[in-house]
Enzyme design. Structure first.
Site, PDB file in Angstrom:
ATOM      1  N   CYS A 120      43.984  44.667  40.015  1.00  0.00           N
ATOM      2  CA  CYS A 120      45.421  44.392  40.076  1.00  0.00           C
ATOM      3  C   CYS A 120      46.230  45.578  40.580  1.00  0.00           C
ATOM      4  O   CYS A 120      47.426  45.440  40.854  1.00  0.00           O
ATOM      5  CB  CYS A 120      45.925  43.966  38.696  1.00  0.00           C
ATOM      6  N   HIS A 123      53.113  45.448  37.477  1.00  0.00           N
ATOM      7  CA  HIS A 123      52.175  44.347  37.694  1.00  0.00           C
ATOM      8  C   HIS A 123      52.478  43.255  36.684  1.00  0.00           C
ATOM      9  O   HIS A 123      52.665  43.513  35.492  1.00  0.00           O
ATOM     10  CB  HIS A 123      50.741  44.855  37.533  1.00  0.00           C
ATOM     11  N   ASN A 170      49.706  35.685  36.504  1.00  0.00           N
ATOM     12  CA  ASN A 170      49.097  36.923  36.993  1.00  0.00           C
ATOM     13  C   ASN A 170      48.420  36.661  38.333  1.00  0.00           C
ATOM     14  O   ASN A 170      47.400  35.975  38.394  1.00  0.00           O
ATOM     15  CB  ASN A 170      48.074  37.416  35.958  1.00  0.00           C
TER      16      ASN A 170
END
Length: 350
Positions: free
Chosen positions: A130, A277, A307
């Protein structure tokens, strides 16, 4: 000379799946998912869409903006013409992803390079989970800063995570969505130092490999290869120790934000926005309480997208840019954390 972002773009699949949709097939509920994660929806790619397809659309949007295209985003013919012209000026394509079209080779960046017609561009993937976009942006900045004729880079974060989920694991499958975000970074004549500086001015890249098995795709690599005749219940899918990742992420956000501000002699008041994030709203809330930073300083869109791993920061950046929420001179902080385990952040002066 500064490394400035001159174009942003994003692409998400049109199919939206709500928490209520998932609760019809899983033992979960909208209330549970929202209260534990902040997620309300996620966008899911159809069976014919790969990571490179979303990356290509996000790249075209970013390239068209860099070329000065200001028309209707739905006018794809005019957008594609502008993007195709801008693609000729790209010297490097760097694509962060955990869900490449193929294992190992060809890189997803090479597929995008070909479809864009960016004939003079080098292309490579970055595997930093990520944190992939943050790693990619700093890598691009390093290559551009060397000179050697390189002026522009296309940096992309793209994922089709819903293709690698165990949809019977209610603890993980509700967390993820698909999407892509991209930026065009350019080496410009703006100052990189002093009171009038612009662009990417500071990056922290870090990792803690001891936590590698907290978040991984176990099968399909050389450590746990598929074997002929073997019967397995699941193929390549996300395995995650949620509590370990949560603890790591809160510390990563806290430490990275504090280190970036200290290195640049900034306070939270100096920052226009922090783009973390988008993994879990509770992670951001816990970190901001430790940092004593007001909630409104953080940009969150996890309610809509869930996500999207390496795509989450560039998607958010493009949303803010296109909605007019970013102004020249704004100081932006990005913070990423994810598989590897990796973490890091950028300070960007818009």
């Amino acid at each position: 000379m500064a490394i400035e972002i001159i174009g942003t773009g994003r692409a998400v699949p049109p199919r939206k799946v709500s928490n209520s949709d998932l609760s019809a097939r899983l033992d979960t509920s909208d209330e549970w998912i929202r209260s534990h994660t902040g997620i309300g929806n996620r966008h899911i790619a159809d069976d014919g869409t790969a990571t490179s397809d979303l990356a290509l659309e996000a790249a075209k949007n970013a390239l068209a903006m860099a070329a000065g295209f200001t028309g209707d985003a739905q006018n794809t013919a005019d957008r594609d013409l502008a993007a195709a012209e801008a693609a000729k000026s790209i010297d490097m394509i760097i694509l962060g992803t955990a869900t490449a079209d193929f294992i190992g080779t060809p890189s997803t960046a090479c597929i995008v390079q070909h479809k864009l017609g960016a004939e003079k561009a080098g292309a490579m993937d970055i595997t930093a989970g990520c944190t992939g976009f943050i790693y990619g942006l700093e890598t691009a900045a390093g290559l551009l800063s060397l000179g050697r004729g390189r002026k522009r880079a296309l940096v992309i974060g793209a994922e089709v995570l819903t293709r690698v989920l165990d949809w019977n694991d209610r603890g993980s499958c509700v967390l993820f969505g698909d999407g892509a975000g991209a930026v065009v970074a350019e080496l410009t004549g703006a100052p990189a130092e002093g009171p009038q500086r612009r662009g990417l001015v500071r990056t922290i890249l870090a990792a803690d490999g001891s936590g590698g098995e907290s978040l991984l795709f176990r099968r399909g690599g050389t450590r746990y290869p598929f074997k002929k005749g073997e019967t397995i219940e699941n193929g390549v899918c996300v395995e995650m120790n949620g509590q370990e990742v949560y603890n790591f992420a809160v510390k990563a956000v806290t430490d990275t934000a504090a280190a970036l501000m200290q290195a640049e002699s900034l306070t939270a008041d100096d920052l226009a926005i922090i783009i973390p994030h988008q993994a879990n709203a509770r992670i951001v809330q816990a970190a901001r309480r430790r940092l004593k930073i007001a909630e409104e300083k953080f940009y969150l869109n996890i309610e809509e997208y869930a996500n999207t791993s390496a795509a989450s920061i560039p998607i958010a950046l493009d949303e803010m840019n296109r909605s007019g929420k970013l102004n020249r001179g704004d100081i932006i902080m990005t913070i990423g954390f994810g598989g590897g385990l990796t973490y890091g952040g950028n300070i960007i002066i818009w």
